[in-house]
Design an enzyme around this catalytic site. Sequence first.
Site, short mmCIF file in Angstrom:
data_model
loop_
_atom_site.label_atom_id
_atom_site.label_comp_id
_atom_site.label_asym_id
_atom_site.label_seq_id
_atom_site.Cartn_x
_atom_site.Cartn_y
_atom_site.Cartn_z
CD1 TRP A 168 -1.85 -2.35 1.88
CD2 TRP A 168 -2.82 -1.52 0.04
NE1 TRP A 168 -2.76 -3.28 1.42
CE2 TRP A 168 -3.37 -2.80 0.31
CE3 TRP A 168 -3.28 -0.81 -1.06
CZ2 TRP A 168 -4.36 -3.37 -0.50
CZ3 TRP A 168 -4.26 -1.37 -1.87
CH2 TRP A 168 -4.79 -2.64 -1.58
CG ASP A 189 -3.44 3.92 4.35
OD1 ASP A 189 -4.46 3.70 5.04
OD2 ASP A 189 -3.19 3.30 3.30
CE LYS A 210 -7.79 -3.75 5.48
NZ LYS A 210 -8.32 -3.60 4.20
#
Length: 365
Positions: free
Chosen positions: A106, A176, A200
Amino acid sequence: MKQNIRDVYNFNAGPSALPLAVLEKAQQELVDFRGTGMSIMELSHRSPAYEEVHNQAIARLKSLYSIPENYEVLFLQGGASLQFSMIPMNFLQPEKKAGYVMTGVWSEKAFAEAKLFGEPYHVASTKESNYHIIPRMDELQYYERDAYLHLTSNNTIYGTQWKDFPDTGDVPLIADMSSDIMSKPIDVSKFAMIYAGAQKNLGPSGVTVVIIRKDILEKANPNIPTMLKYSTHAKSNSLYHTPPTFGIYMLGEVLSWIEESGGLEAIAKQNEEKAKLIYDAIDNSNGFYLGHADIESRSLMNITFRLADEELEKKFLMEAKSAGFVGLNGHRSVGGCRASTYNAVPLEACKALSEFMKQFQKKNG
């Protein structure tokens, strides 16, 4: 195989487990939301009934994280992946650079998007060791005039997590936190911006939370499309256009569940207990199970491990699936096994997995 769908042990990496109490409440309110005669999905986003839900979700988030007054909380769409582009579009000025700490896939995706808009560079990288560790603070080399420094707080694919965050001074720190937001208390004031996809720890997919300091909004590039400006959404309380109303409703209910569970301190304590059960099964296996992440960098959200050979690994995953364990396959880019133990994964599921791992080793070791 377990017959009751709620009896499965859900270790999916995302979308992931939601609290059963939240799902049951949503089920009760789905057709007639609090006496309106309509579903929350049918209400106008301008209606008082929805605005109360919207504002309450923001208030709960601010309360749980003790977010200072000089921050905005935004509900956006496009997932964390759209933020990879929005951040440099808004903040990467032509005369400046942006530092990215590379700790996994990511981070790589965020860096690739930034290259389309300016000059990003690697502040540090652990790619050579297959991202098994978080860089040390003294390895972070960045410039005092950087537009910002970007990091990924938890790396779902590799199972690593930042335990502490750098003090970057005048350089805005952007994180993030898609896979560990609301999993423990943090000092929001260290960050210029935090962003996270909801799927999540916060709710269903479709909502992206952005926590952003007001002063950097004033420095953002004004010459970009309206919908891609953070200021557009800050000025309109995230109601510039139709927001994902059901997702925000669910997010608010998940935050309420966190409050009722004792707040972030209690959630963090349980997350540590859950992860320890599985890490102990790995560490006490005499090499039968092999953890990917360095011990000091281990994630409390995503536990990654392999078995000694691929055939045994396939057998483990097949038998685990038959026993009701869902989502234990590792990411396709690295293989192996992964147990994602997000907030809503109950302690009982982690106990069951730990016991299954021990029994499997006894039979196959």
